[in-house]
Scaffold this active site. Structure first.
Site, PDB file in Angstrom:
ATOM      1  N   GLU A 339      33.500  96.291 -55.826  1.00 15.78           N
ATOM      2  CA  GLU A 339      32.553  97.275 -56.372  1.00 15.78           C
ATOM      3  C   GLU A 339      33.073  98.697 -56.218  1.00 15.78           C
ATOM      4  OE1 GLU A 339      29.003  96.093 -54.207  1.00 15.78           O
ATOM      5  OE2 GLU A 339      28.380  94.843 -55.878  1.00 15.78           O
ATOM      6  N   ASP A 413      24.953  86.808 -54.620  1.00 19.03           N
ATOM      7  CA  ASP A 413      24.589  88.005 -53.858  1.00 19.03           C
ATOM      8  C   ASP A 413      23.175  87.972 -53.288  1.00 19.03           C
ATOM      9  OD1 ASP A 413      24.511  90.434 -52.662  1.00 19.03           O
ATOM     10  OD2 ASP A 413      24.504  91.621 -54.504  1.00 19.03           O
ATOM     11  N   GLU A 441      16.525  93.006 -50.441  1.00 13.89           N
ATOM     12  CA  GLU A 441      16.977  93.620 -51.683  1.00 13.89           C
ATOM     13  C   GLU A 441      16.496  92.861 -52.919  1.00 13.89           C
ATOM     14  OE1 GLU A 441      21.229  93.866 -51.927  1.00 13.89           O
ATOM     15  OE2 GLU A 441      21.226  94.587 -53.988  1.00 13.89           O
TER      16      GLU A 441
END
Lengths: 754, 754
Positions: A339, A413, A441
Site C-alpha cells: 500500500e 483484510d 474497521e
C-alpha cells in the site's frame, strides 16, 4: 460529579453516626444502609474507565468471609517496582472487594522470613525464604519465564496460599489471575494453578500517528500525547499498562505501521523512552513501527538499500542509540512494499533481505523484527488474496532467528469472515505471528456490539492439515507444530482517548479476549466472555447468561447483515463505513481494481461470488489437502465461505433447499432482525447494569439497529439489481431506493487512512 | 481506581461499625475517622474533570452548621427541565458540602404553598406563591431577563433565603452564585444580592472541525463526536453545559470559523439539534459558523452573491429549516474575506451587504449575526494592523439591528500584549462584540501557566476616549457608552477531550474568568482568581494567597519571556509553537509578508520595533486623542507597548536608564527566571493541593520552565545578531547557538490551522 455523590453519602453516614442513639442493632442496621448507599452510588459513578478491573465489593457475606479467611492478611515480598505495583493492586482490589486492609509491607529483605500470620504470599523464590522452604517440585521450571503458580499449601502447619513465579512478570500475571477468581466468584480454598503463556510476544499494535490521529481508530484520538511527552506523563499511561498486564500483554507497538520516520529521531526517542520507563514495571516492552526508507528520509543517505553498507551501518547505529535509552526495547514492526510503503523491493531486494538487515542490527541487543506479510503490490495481475503466499512462501527458511513474519488471520483484510490465510502451515521454517484486528474497521467501528472471540477462535482452531489432521493455526502460531523458539500474537488495538477506552463498552471485551487468547489459544472464548461480563458488567447469573449468549451470537449476526455466505470487502470507500457494494461499477483510472467491491463480489446477471477455484484465481491450491479438494466444490465448501470461493448462479440451490438469492436475502434480514432483538434484550437488563454503562450500550445499540437495517436494505437492493428477482415471501420492502443509498456520503467518517 | 478506593474505605467503615463495641464516644470517634478517610481518598480521586464545581465537604463544623441552619431544608418550585436540574445540583452540592439531604421535591403545582419548613427556596414568582407573597419591590424588574435576586428575608415569621428571577435561566445563575458563596466560605446569613449580566450574548467559540480536529486546540480533540451524534449523547455534553451555566455562558458556536459548509446539511443539522436539545435546560443557545459560499457549495447555486435573489432565498429557506429543528437557534458567526475564506468581497459587495443578507434571513426567527472584523486581505499594501479599522469604520451605521461586529481585543492577533483595537470606539452606531481568545495559541498552549484575567482586564479597562475620558472598552462592549440594545462577548474556547477539559488545570481558570467578565466586565480579575482557587484547588488561605499572586503575575511573566516591550507575533511558523523571530529572513514567494516575524519586529542594525507612528504606518491616527498624541512619542508611550508603536535604536535609553538592548535582555531573563520560581513555589504547595492536580501542574511547570528558557535564549541570540552587542553584565550565556534554535522543527505541534 461522581465523587461528590459518594462523598455526600459518606458524609451523611458520618454525621448521622455521630448523632445516632447508641445501640448496637441500630448501628449494624446503619452499617448495612451505608453499604447499600455505597453500592448504589458507586455503581452510578462507573463510566467504563475501570474496564474489567473496576473491583466491586463482594456483597455475599458467606463468599466474602470465605475469601477473607483464605487470603487475609496478605503480603508481597520483594523490593522491585513490580512488587510495589502488586502491593498497590492487592490493596485496592482486596480493599474494594473484601474490605480488608493491606498487610504489613516494605519491611522485607531478600532473606527475611515472611510475616507468620500471612494467609496469602506473593513472591519469587529468590526473594522469599518461605517460598524456598516449600516443596514445589519442578513446577516453577515448567511455568518458565512468564508463567506462575497459584497454590494452596501449608507453612509452619498453617494453611497458606502462594502466588509465585520465576520473574516479577510472572508474579504480576499470577496476582491478576487470583484476583480474577474473586471477581468471578470462584473458590480459592484449594488452589493448584500452573499457567504459562503459549506465545512469547503478546503485542498490541497501535496504528497511531504522531499527530494523535488513529488510523482505523473509533474511540477518539491516540492516548499518546507526543507533544507533551516526555515531561508530561498522563495517568492514563499507567492505567493502560496495568490493564494490559492484567491480561498478559507484554508488548506495545506505539505507532502506525504506515510509519512516520520522525519516530526514530532523537526528539521522539526520548518520548518513547518515557513511555518505556512507565511500562517496564508492568512487564511491557515497547516496539516501534519503522519506515524502511528512514536511512534516506532522516539519515540523509542517498539510498535505503538493505545491502548497502552505509544503510546497514545506519540501522546498527540507530539500534545502538535506541538501546542506550531503552535497554529492553522490543524491536521493530515493518510494513514494507505494501500500500505504497517503501521496502526492500524498491531496490530489487527480497523481504528476507530487508528483514534480515534490521534483524542483524537488533540481534546484539536481543530485539526482534516483526515483518508483515500483508502485501499485494508486486503482482498486480494476480488475484489479491494469493499474493502474500506467493511472495513469502519461497522465502521460508531464509529469515534470521529473530524475525517473525506477521500474518493477518485472513488472506484479504480483517473481514467479518474469511478463511484462514494459507500462509499458516506454508512456512514451517519461519515463526509466523498472528495478526488479529481488535479495532472494528470492517465490523461496525465502535457502535456495533460484535464480540470477536468467536472470530479469533474460528481461525485458531482451523486445521491447516500442514502436518496432517490436527495441524491447527493455533499450533502454528504457538510454535508447537514446528517447534519454533520464538512465537507471537499481535492485535491491532481498538484503544483511544474515549473515557471508556474503546468507544463501546463491549469493545473492551475484544481487547480482553485478545489478551487471553494470546496467553492460551486453546481456551474457550465463551468462558472468556463469561469472565469478562462478571468482571465488567454484572455478577447476576441470569443476566450473565443472557449477555454471554448475546455476545457469542453477535459476530455471526454482523456477518449476516454485512457480508453473509462468504461475501467480503463491500464496505464504504476508504473509511469502510457502511455498505457500498457498488464501488467500482464506474472505476476511475487511479482506483486499483482490488480496492473495489465489484472485484470481490463479482455480481452479474448470472450469479454472485468470487471464483477462487481452479477455474478462477485458484487460491484453493494454496491450501493443503483435504481442504483444497473441499473448497474446490461448492457442495463441500462450508456455506459460510461459499461466495468467497465460488461464483454461483442466483438459482443455485443450497443445502437447506433455498436458492442462493433467497438465502442471501434471508440472511440479511435475519442479521438486521437479530440486532433489533439484541437491543430489546439489552433494555431488559437495565436493573443489572451500572447506569452509565447501560446507557452507553443502549445508545450504541440504537445506532447498530439502524445501521444493520441500512446494510440489509442497501445490499439487498444492490444485488437485486443483478439477480432481477423479487424479494421472497415475507421480507418487507426496503424504505428507500438503491439510488438513495448510493447517494449517502460520509466525508468525516473516522479512522480513514491518511 | 478512584471509586475502588473510596469504596474500600466505606466498606471498611461499615464492616467495622457492624463489629464495633457499642458506645457513643467510640462511634463518634469512628465517624470522625471515616470522614478523614473520605476527605483524603476523595482528594486522591480528583483529576480535574470536576472543574470549579467539584464540591468539597466543608470541614469547619461551625461554618458548616451555619450554612445548614440558613439553607436546610431547601426546595425548588417549578416543573421545567431547568428546575429539575437545579434540584439535582442542589442535591449534589449541599449533599457534598454540608451532608444535607434533598428537600421534598416534585410535588408542587403552580399555585401550591411551599413546604412550610423550607429555609432556602428557589423559584420564579410565576411558579411560587411564596415568592409572590414577599415584598420584593421592583428588584425583579431591575435584574431583567437573565438576572437574579438572592435575599434573606422572612416568611410566616420564619427566616428564609430565596433565590428568585424572572426566568429559569436567572434561577440557574442565582443558584450557582449561592453555591459559590459556600464554596468560597462567605456568610449567607444576611444576603441581598441583585445581579444582572452586562452583556446579552456570552458565547464560547469552538474552532472545532467536523473531524474533531481543533484549530488552536491544545486539550485533545473536539468534545463533539459528530460521527456518533445524534444518537450517542455523551455524558460530557451535559457536564459541559453545566459548567458553562455555572459561569453565565449562554451561547456556544459549535464549529470552526473556518467553516465546513457541510454543517448546514440536513445530515449535520440533526446532530446540531441533538446538542441544542441537551443545552437548552442550561440556558445555552447553539450558534453555527457558516461558510459564506454555502449556497454555491452545498446549495448548488451558481453564485453566493448576497444581492442575488436566489442566494437570499436559499439562506432564508436554510434559516427556516434550522429553526424548524431548533426553535431557539442563536444565529450565525461569520469569518468572511479573511485568510482565504470566501465573503461578500468576492462579489464586489461590502461586509455590511453580506452580514445584512444573513441578518434578514435570521431576523424573523430572532436570530443574530456575529460578523468578524478580523480581516487583512483587501489592502495587501496597507499595514495589517490598520486594515480592520479601514474596512469596517466606513460601514458604521449600515448594519441591521441583529448584527454584531465581533472584534478581536487587539489589532493584530491575540498576542501576549497588544494595544486594544482602535475599532472599539470607532463605530458608535454598531454593537461591537469583544472576541477574546481563551485557548493559548500565542501564550504557551496548554503547558504554560498563564492566567488571562489581567490581559482581559487590561483591555476592558482601557480608555478609548471615544466620548472623552472614561469611554472604556468595557463600556463600548456592554453597550452603555452608545446605548446599544444588543451586546456580547465571545471567547475562543480552550476546551478539548482531555480529562481535565483544558489540558492544564490553570486553563480552567481562563474559561472561568472569561465567563465572569462577560457577566460583569467591571469585576476585579484578582477576586475572580481568588474564588476560582478556593473552588478548584484549596481553601487554605495561605495557599490561596500564594497561588493568586502566582496567577496575577503569570501573564506579565509570559510577556517577558516571549514578547517584552511591545514585541509581537514572533512565534513558530504556522503552529505558533515556540520562538521564531527569524521567520521571513528568507521569505519564499508564497509567504505573505505580514505572516512573517521580521515584518513585526523590524529588527535591523540600527534598532528594533515596528514604526506605527506618522513616520511609519501611522496606526496611531486610528486612536482618539489623547492616545494618538501619547503613542506618537516613545517618551509618552507605555514601556509595555514601546516596540509595538516605535522603531527605536538599540542604544535608546528607557525611563529606568537602561538601553533598549539592555532592557530587552533583562526582561527575557526576568521572565524565564520568574517561571523557574513559579515551579519552585508550586512544589511548596504539595500539601494543599489534591495529588493528581498537583502533579499535573508540576509536570506542566517543568515544561514551561524549559520553554521559557528556550524563548529567552533563542530571542536574545537572534536580536543580538542585529544589535551586535554583548550580553550585559550578569546574564548567563545561552547554552546553544542561534543556529541550533533555528534548526528545531515541530511538524506535529498541535492546533495548526489546516
Amino acid at each position: 460529579m461522581i465523587n461528590q455523590r459518594l462523598f455526600q453519602r459518606q458524609f451523611q453516614c458520618c454525621r448521622l453516626m455521630a448523632t445516632l442513639g447508641v445501640n448496637a442493632a441500630k448501628f449494624a442496621m446503619f452499617a448495612a444502609i451505608c453499604l447499600q448507599f455505597s453500592v448504589a452510588e458507586a455503581a452510578k459513578s462507573r463510566d467504563g474507565y475501570g474496564l474489567w478491573l473496576d473491583y466491586q465489593p463482594i456483597t455475599n457475606t458467606r463468599e466474602r468471609e470465605g475469601y477473607i479467611k483464605a487470603l487475609s492478611p496478605w503480603q508481597v515480598e520483594g523490593e522491585a517496582a513490580t512488587a510495589d505495583f502488586i502491593r498497590q493492586e492487592l490493596t485496592a482490589a482486596l480493599g474494594a472487594m473484601l474490605g480488608v486492609e493491606a498487610g504489613p509491607v516494605g519491611d522485607y529483605t531478600h532473606n527475611s522470613l515472611a510475616h507468620p500470620v500471612a494467609r496469602l504470599l506473593v513472591a519469587t523464590p529468590e526473594e522469599s525464604a518461605v517460598i524456598r522452604s516449600l516443596a514445589l517440585g519442578d513446577a516453577l521450571t515448567r511455568v518458565g519465564q512468564e508463567g506462575y503458580l497459584i497454590k494452596t499449601t501449608r507453612y509452619r502447619d498453617k494453611p497458606i496460599t502462594i502466588v509465585t513465579a520465576n520473574t516479577h512478570a510472572g508474579l504480576l500475571y499470577g496476582t491478576f489471575k487470583l484476583l480474577q477468581l474473586l471477581q468471578t466468584g470462584q473458590a480459592v480454598s484449594n488452589l493448584a494453578i500452573e499457567s504459562a503463556p503459549a506465545t512469547k510476544l503478546r503485542v498490541l499494535n497501535h496504528w497511531d500517528n504522531l499527530d494523535r490521529y488513529v488510523e482505523r481508530g473509533y474511540a477518539g484520538e491516540s492516548i499518546w500525547n507526543w507533544h507533551k511527552l516526555p515531561h508530561y506523563k498522563s495517568q492514563r499511561y499507567y492505567d493502560y499498562a496495568r490493564a494490559n498486564a492484567s491480561i498478559g500483554i507484554n508488548g506495545v507497538v506505539l505507532n502506525n505501521v504506515n510509519a512516520d520516520p520522525l519516530i526514530l529521531t532523537p526528539q521522539y526517542l526520548v518520548k518513547v523512552k518515557a513511555l518505556a520507563d512507565i511500562f517496564r514495571p508492568y512487564g511491557i516492552k515497547v516496539y516501534l513501527s519503522v519506515k524502511f526508507s528512514s536511512p534516506n528520509l532522516i539519515g540523509g543517505l542517498p539510498t535505503s538499500d538493505p545491502l548497502d553498507k552505509n544503510v546497514q551501518a545506519w540501522w546498527q547505529a540507530k539500534a545502538n542509540e535506541i538501546y542506550s535509552l531503552i535497554p529492553d526495547f522490543g524491536g521493530f514492526l515493518v510494513k514494507a512494499n505494501s500500500e505504497g510503503q517503501p521496502g526492500p523491493g524498491d531496490f530489487g531486494r527480497s523481504h528476507a533481505q530487508g528483514a534480515n538487515m534490521l534483524a542483524d542490527a537488533l540481534a546484539p541487543h536481543g530485539g526482534n523484527v516483526m515483518w508483515r506479510a500483508f502485501v499485494y503490490n508486486v503482482e498486480a495481475n494476480v488475484e489479491r488474496s494469493k499474493q502474500a503466499y506467493n511472495e513469502f512462501k519461497p522465502l521460508d527458511g531464509t529469515f534470521r532467528q529473530n524475525v517473525l513474519v506477521q500474518v493477518k488471520n485472513g488472506p484479504i483484510d480483517f473481514q467479518p469472515r474469511e478463511p484462514f490465510s494459507p500462509l499458516f502451515g506454508a512456512m514451517p521454517k519461519t515463526p509466523l505471528m498472528m495478526e488479529f484486528q481488535i479495532t472494528q474497521e470492517y465490523l461496525g467501528f465502535s457502535t456495533h456490539l460484535v464480540y470477536l472471540g468467536p472470530l479469533y477462535e474460528e481461525v485458531l482452531k482451523a486445521d491447516t492439515y500442514a502436518k496432517g489432521a490436527g495441524s491447527t493455526v493455533a499450533k502454528v502460531v504457538d510454535g508447537s507444530l514446528y517447534g519454533h523458539g520464538i512465537t507471537g500474537m499481535a492485535g491491532v488495538a481498538n484503544i483511544g482517548s474515549d473515557r471508556n477506552w474503546t468507544g463501546h463498552i463491549f469493545g473492551q471485551a475484544n481487547w480482553y479476549v485478545f489478551g487471553q487468547l494470546a496467553w492460551n489459544p486453546e481456551v474457550s472464548t465463551k468462558q472468556i466472555a463469561d469472565d469478562w461480563i462478571r468482571m465488567t458488567l454484572t455478577r447476576d447469573d441470569k443476566a450473565v447468561n443472557t449477555i454471554r449468549a448475546m455476545m457469542m451470537a453477535s459476530r455471526e449476526t454482523a456477518v449476516n447483515y454485512m457480508t453473509p455466505l462468504g461475501l467480503h470487502h463491500i464496505m464504504g470507500w476508504g473509511h469502510h463505513y457502511g455498505p457500498a457494494p457498488w464501488i467500482g461499477e464506474q472505476k476511475p483510472d487511479w482506483m486499483r481494481e482490488d480496492w473495489t467491491s465489484v472485484y470481490y463480489h463479482s455480481a452479474n446477471a448470472t450469479g454472485l461470488g468470487k471464483d477462487r477455484t481452479a477455474s478462477g484465481s485458484n487460491v484453493i491450491a494454496q491450501y493443503h489437502a483435504p481442504l483444497r479438494q473441499a473448497y474446490s466444490d461448492p457442495k463441500t465448501t462450508p456455506t459460510e465461505l461459499l461466495l468467497w470461493f465460488h461464483h454461483l448462479p442466483w438459482h443455485y440451490e443450497l443445502a437447506n433447499g433455498n436458492s442462493l438469492w433467497h438465502e442471501l436475502v434471508a440472511r440479511y434480514y435475519l442479521g438486521a432482525q437479530a440486532v433489533a432483538e439484541m437491543a430489546k434484550t439489552w433494555d431488559g437488563l437495565e436493573a443489572n447494569i451500572p447506569p452509565q454503562l447501560f446507557k452507553q450500550v443502549q445508545m450504541a445499540l440504537a445506532i447498530q439497529t439502524q445501521e444493520a437495517a441500512w446494510w440489509r436494505d442497501a445490499c439487498v437492493l444492490y444485488f437485486q439489481s443483478y439477480s432481477k428477482q423479487s424479494l421472497p415471501e415475507g421480507f418487507a420492502k426496503p424504505k428507500h431506493s438503491l439510488e438513495y443509498y448510493k447517494g449517502l456520503s460520509f466525508p468525516h467518517a473516522p479512522g480513514d487512512g491518511r
